[in-house]
Enzyme design. Structure first.
Site, PDB file in Angstrom:
ATOM      1  CB  SER A 123      -0.908   0.003   1.239  1.00  0.00           C
ATOM      2  OG  SER A 123      -1.394   1.294   1.515  1.00  0.00           O
ATOM      3  CE  LYS A 124       1.511   4.572  -5.853  1.00  0.00           C
ATOM      4  NZ  LYS A 124       1.134   5.582  -6.870  1.00  0.00           N
ATOM      5  NE  ARG A 125      -4.372   6.068   2.820  1.00  0.00           N
ATOM      6  CZ  ARG A 125      -5.700   6.063   2.682  1.00  0.00           C
ATOM      7  NH1 ARG A 125      -6.449   5.484   3.587  1.00  0.00           N
ATOM      8  NH2 ARG A 125      -6.263   6.622   1.634  1.00  0.00           N
TER       9      ARG A 125
END
Length: 474
Positions: free
Chosen positions: A232-234
């Protein structure tokens, strides 16, 4: 990275089977699909260099989606749900106590439903899941095999939101049916959605009973971080972004090769493969069911340590497989972007000297930096001292080298012969002769082959750097 791998697997399957590759942007969720996110997708795909045959945006096909939703409604297979969001008692009668529908809404008469809609009361359009006794929804996944779920455990999912926008489920199925999609290859996290999609395809059957063709689904194992969490980029930051690999100096063909090995393997367990080889070998049968780990480091001492070791190894292998001309053309923009005014001809001469020494394209800035500058950065004069030698030996070597190199032709063989002869004259080993010269002209011990390096640097630069080294060792 997960989205890129999904795209690549679809591309390989389509090309392997001489099919049509369709790129469809699922952008009906306005909140998530910003211009920046769309630009990022196309920026990554442009770098990968994989083309497609047809291109669609779901947001431009809303009329088709709504028509499909209301056709399902007219068959009695969907109903209006006027329940305000986050209110009302939820019916929890699924096997796991899951939400299934809002009480009173499925039973609402058509007349009452029409009256409330005409009065302007907002509603969502929900699919009426058939919950007959023992009803089982089934499909065969090309990776995970036979799948089955009791219809009694599937909620009445939305087809249209209260703002009239189609949901992912409806838009995807309506588009698949309209575009005659034969195969859908997507992440394993969509596996449970497929039961709903099977129901939609059944509902899209023509009045004569001809069902909309349900595509063959193939769900891919997820890409996970070393701690087992989904990428996940987050959560994991730029290290999971395709453009991070591009900017770090990965070759797109090496990155594609790396992503393919995350969850798929050819029959003969090869690893280093070109795009044509991947296309020829790719089959759905080669996809594994287990999630694939990307072994990156979120906190690393160097940029290189950030990436999965296999990705770095593959990139180095692909770099070595490039022709000198091709590699030089890829390195030159990086050097020039770093502020060095380097001529293409000189880059072409430098490239074969560092091709075996770099894992990333950007390594050119550290592996060959001494070729680009007029003045070397300061280095420790102790580096000039040969093994089993002292400062006096270093001074003698440098002075002798200065004398010899001032007269010799700057070609490999003459340089080799004259410096070896000088070592014999000084009564020292060749290695003791070469090390001080290498440090003097490169600023460090670890550098490309000496004679080729001297040849590219040229006589003027070499003699100037030897003069500076003589002063330092003195």
């Amino acid at each position: 990275m997960g989205s890129a791998r999904t795209f690549i697997f679809n591309w390989l399957y389509a090309r392997h089977n001489r099919g049509t590759m369709i790129l469809r942007l699922d952008d009906t969720d306005v909140g998530r699909n910003t211009e920046a996110s769309v630009d990022s997708i196309f920026e990554g795909l442009k770098w990968l260099g994989l083309s497609w045959d047809e291109n669609y945006k779901q947001s431009e096909r809303l009329e088709l989606h709504r028509k499909a939703a209301w056709a399902i409604f007219e068959k009695g297979l969907a109903y209006r749900d006027f329940t305000p969001a986050h209110t009302g008692d939820a019916e929890k009668s699924g096997a796991q106590g899951t939400w299934l529908f809002n009480p009173g809404m499925p039973e609402l008469s058509r007349a009452e439903s029409d009256r409330r809609a005409a009065a302007g009361e907002p509603f969502a359009l929900r699919f009426r899941v058939p919950r007959h006794a023992g009803e089982i929804i089934r499909f065969t996944d090309a990776v995970y095999g036979e799948q089955a779920k009791a219809a009694a455990d599937i909620e009445d999912f939305a087809l249209l939101r209260s703002d009239g926008m189609p949901t992912y489920h409806l838009a995807s199925c309506a588009d698949d049916a309209d575009l005659h999609i034969s195969h859908v290859i997507r992440g394993q996290d969509h596996l449970t959605n497929t039961f709903k999609h099977v129901l939609i395809f059944r509902a899209l059957a023509e009045p004569n009973g001809a069902a909309a063709a349900t595509p063959q689904f193939a769900h891919l194992p997820l890409l996970v971080a070393p701690d087992g969490t989904k990428l996940s980029k987050r959560r994991h930051g730029p290290v999971v972004s395709v453009t991070t690999y591009r900017d770090a100096g990965f070759l797109s063909e090496a990155f594609i090769n790396f992503l393919c090995l995350l969850g798929w393997s050819p029959k003969n367990d090869r690893e280093n493969m070109s795009l044509p080889e991947l296309t020829d070998a790719f089959t759905l049968e080669g996809i594994n069911r287990s999630n694939a780990v990307v072994n990156f480091k979120e906190t690393a001492a160097t940029p290189e340590e950030t990436f999965d070791p296999k990705a770095l190894w593959l990139n180095a292998e692909h770099i070595r497989a490039l022709t000198v001309d091709d590699l030089s053309a890829r390195l030159l923009p990086i050097v020039q972007a770093a502020g060095f005014d380097l001529a293409p001809k000189k880059m072409l001469r430098i490239t074969p000297l560092i091709r075996e020494r770099i894992k990333l394209l950007r390594d050119v800035l550290t592996a060959a930096d001494f070729f680009f500058v007029d003045q070397l950065p300061r280095y420790d004069p102790a580096e000039l001292i040969p093994q089993k030698g002292d400062a006096a030996m270093a001074a003698k070597v440098l002075e002798k080298a200065r004398e010899v190199l001032a007269e010799v032709e700057f070609k490999h063989d003459p340089l080799d012969q004259s410096l070896r002869a000088a070592a014999q004259e000084l009564g020292i080993k060749a290695g003791q002769m070469f090390q001080p010269i290498r440090v003097a002209v490169c600023g460090r011990k670890n550098a490309p082959p000496l004679f080729e390096t001297l040849e590219v640097l040229g006589k003027e630069t070499t003699l100037a750097r030897l003069d500076q080294a003589i002063q330092r060792v003195g």
